[in-house]
Every structure is written in C-alpha cells, then in structure tokens.
Design an enzyme around this catalytic site. Structure first.
Site, short mmCIF file in Angstrom:
data_model
loop_
_atom_site.label_atom_id
_atom_site.label_comp_id
_atom_site.label_asym_id
_atom_site.label_seq_id
_atom_site.Cartn_x
_atom_site.Cartn_y
_atom_site.Cartn_z
N HIS A 1 -0.70 -0.14 -10.00
CA HIS A 1 -1.34 -1.11 -9.10
C HIS A 1 -1.80 -2.37 -9.87
O HIS A 1 -2.99 -2.67 -9.93
CB HIS A 1 -2.53 -0.47 -8.36
N ARG B 1 0.84 -1.19 0.00
CA ARG B 1 0.00 0.00 0.00
C ARG B 1 0.88 1.25 0.00
O ARG B 1 1.95 1.27 0.62
CB ARG B 1 -0.90 0.03 1.24
C1 GLV Z 1 -5.12 -5.33 -3.87
O1 GLV Z 1 -4.50 -4.33 -3.71
C2 GLV Z 1 -5.58 -6.19 -2.83
O2 GLV Z 1 -5.54 -5.81 -1.65
O3 GLV Z 1 -6.02 -7.31 -3.13
#
Ligand code: GLV
Length: 314
Positions: free
Chosen positions: A277, A229
């Site tokens: 991401h 994160r």
């Molecule tokens: C993606 O970021 C997840 O937490 O699966």
C-alpha cells in the site's frame, strides 16, 4: 480562529500539528491519538477534525464539528464506521500529491507488461534465452476504472506514453485522447483490455467489481493493476483466472486485509507482484495546503470541493 483536532497515526501526528500551526498561528490545535478507544469527557470541542482511520470514540467526544477532513482519498473506513456523524460535511483529499506517484506506479507496471519483463524474469530462472518482440504501447489496450483526480492523472500519463487508453467513470466525462465509457457500459469497457487499472472509490456498488465475470472479459493474457482498495477484488477469482492462464498476472498494492496475512496465497504466486500500500501515500505538504485553504473558505462560508456525497458513497 478555528479550533482543530488532529487524529492520525502516531508518527505523523506531531508533524501534522506543527505544519498546520504554521498555517494558522493563532489557532488552538489538539493532537489526538487516532487509535484511542475511550471517550475523553474533557476533550475540547473543536470546529474541525483532521482524521485518518480514527477510532469512532473521536466523534463521540466532538459534538460541534463544522467539517471533518479525511486525510486520504478513500473514505471507505469512515463510511463503514457505526456512529459516524453523517450530518457533518466530510471532505476528502483530492490528489494532494498522490496522483503523480500513482501514475508512475501504473506506468511502471504498463511498461513492464509491454516489455514482457515478467516473462523474462520467469525464463531467467530456467536459463532460457527466448527473445520476443516487445509489445508496442500503441497496441496495448489499457483501461482505467475511475476517472477522479487520481484516475484521470493515471490515464493522462498512459496516453503520454503512447498506450491506447480507455476510461470508465460512473457519469460521462471527458479526458483528452481517452475513450470514456460510463456506468452503464462496463462490459464494453472491459472487452479485450490487455491491462486493467483500478482507481475506483470503494462503495457498495464497486465492492467485488473485480470478479470472475468481469475479469473474464479482458483479453487472454491480460494483467490487472489494483491500487484502490482490496475489497474491489475477489481474491479467489483472480487466483483461478491466473491459474487457468486467462490472466498473465497482477500488480497489487491494496488488499482485503492489510498487512497482507502471512498465509495469503498472493505472497507465493509468481505471477503476482505485491507492494505494501505504497502507490499513493499522503504527501504532508500538499495535504496541509489543501486542507488549510479549505478551512479558510469554510470560515468565510464559501463552498469547497471534495465534499463526500453519501448518496454516491464517495
Ligand atoms: C489511501 O489509500 C487513500 O485513500 O488516500
């Protein structure tokens, strides 16, 4: 047969409902726009909710849920949501097809570091022919923070490719050929690492853990990989450590604000690789299987794994 409400982003909603219906042909399955902010007083009260980053109004219209499935590994968005029903078991995805692609992402960064490919990319722009021996992976110290389903798979893939691997986990655990440090030994874990990989859950304890004081412990010229994160990282500290030459660069898949804002300096920093991401996207088929199996167990009052412990925060 259970009643199920599915609240995920638009594109995935229909697929999720159709695939889930195959698992439970007689179940009533309701798609729900995850972003809808108004409470629908006529919403059917479901037994289970399958969610990814839903609006809080979903929980206001679901008074009798037996369990909530988070269709991702990280539950931080729900943990931070005012009004989230913490008395209902929250179950997160465990690996569900995400871990192997994430291990590939890290291995690519590790091989790039070992082969000095970032250095050559910079030299190419200056037309400089300056060969240097590649680093031997066995001499590259890689540390993986977080040894859950994802971190463990990453560590094992690095071991299989001859890297010297350390692991850091809140509580002691064993991973073959990985030197594991527990929660109390963060400084010793970090000391002298060439490559630091973050696969931790985001909690109050881990927010900002990738800060100057901790990153300074790494070897000179070390590289950071963050695929957990954005809030784990103190952005300005990273920029400063790269600017001073302490760190050689970073590979970042996650950011405090996503999409990464136009003006953010990470976009323009040559030493930072930005990906949107994508290191571990949810795999529909594996996730449906995992959730459906757990619903079957819960329907028989049997225990399931992956239930969030609010004291730990994940
Ligand atoms: C993606 O970021 C997840 O937490 O699966």
């Amino acid at each position: 047969m259970p009643t199920i409400v599915v609240a995920v982003a638009d594109e995935a909603l229909e697929k999720w409902c159709a695939r889930l219906q195959l698992e439970f042909p007689d179940a009533a399955i309701y798609p729900r726009d995850a972003t809808r902010a108004e409470v629908d007083p006529a919403a059917v009260a479901a037994d289970y909710a399958l969610v990814w980053r839903p609006d809080a109004s979903l929980f206001a219209e679901q008074p009798r849920l037996k369990a909530i499935f988070n269709l991702g590994a990280g539950i931080d968005a729900l943990a931070q949501m005012p009004g989230f029903p913490r008395d209902v078991p929250l179950i997160r995805l465990e690996d569900a097809g995400m871990a192997q692609p994430m291990a590939s992402y890290v291995l690519a960064a590790a091989l790039r570091f070992a082969g000095r490919l970032d250095t050559y990319a910079r030299r190419q722009r200056e037309r400089r022919w300056e060969p240097k021996r590649p680093r031997n992976p066995a001499h590259v110290k890689v540390g993986v923070m977080g040894l859950g389903a994802i971190g463990r798979t990453i560590a094992q893939r690095l071991v299989a490719n001859d890297f010297a691997v350390r692991g850091y986990a809140r509580s002691p655990r064993h991973v073959d050929q990985v030197e594991v440090f527990d929660g109390s030994a963060l400084p010793a874990f970090l000391d002298g690492l060439d490559l630091l990989v973050n696969a931790l859950p985001l909690t109050a304890e881990t927010t900002g853990i990738l800060c100057r004081a901790n990153l300074q412990r790494l070897a000179d010229g070390a590289h950071l990989v963050n695929l957990a994160r954005g809030a784990h990282l103190v952005d300005d500290d990273l920029l400063e450590l790269i600017g001073s030459g302490k760190l050689s660069g970073a590979t970042l898949d996650v950011f405090r604000e996503e999409p990464l804002p136009d003006m953010h300096p990470f976009w323009r920093n040559e030493a930072i690789a930005v990906t949107p991401h994508v290191a571990g996207v949810t795999v529909l088929e594996d996730s449906v299987h995992q959730v459906a199996d757990k619903i079957r167990l819960l329907e028989r009052n049997l225990p399931v794994s992956g239930v969030v412990d609010w004291k730990r925060g994940y």
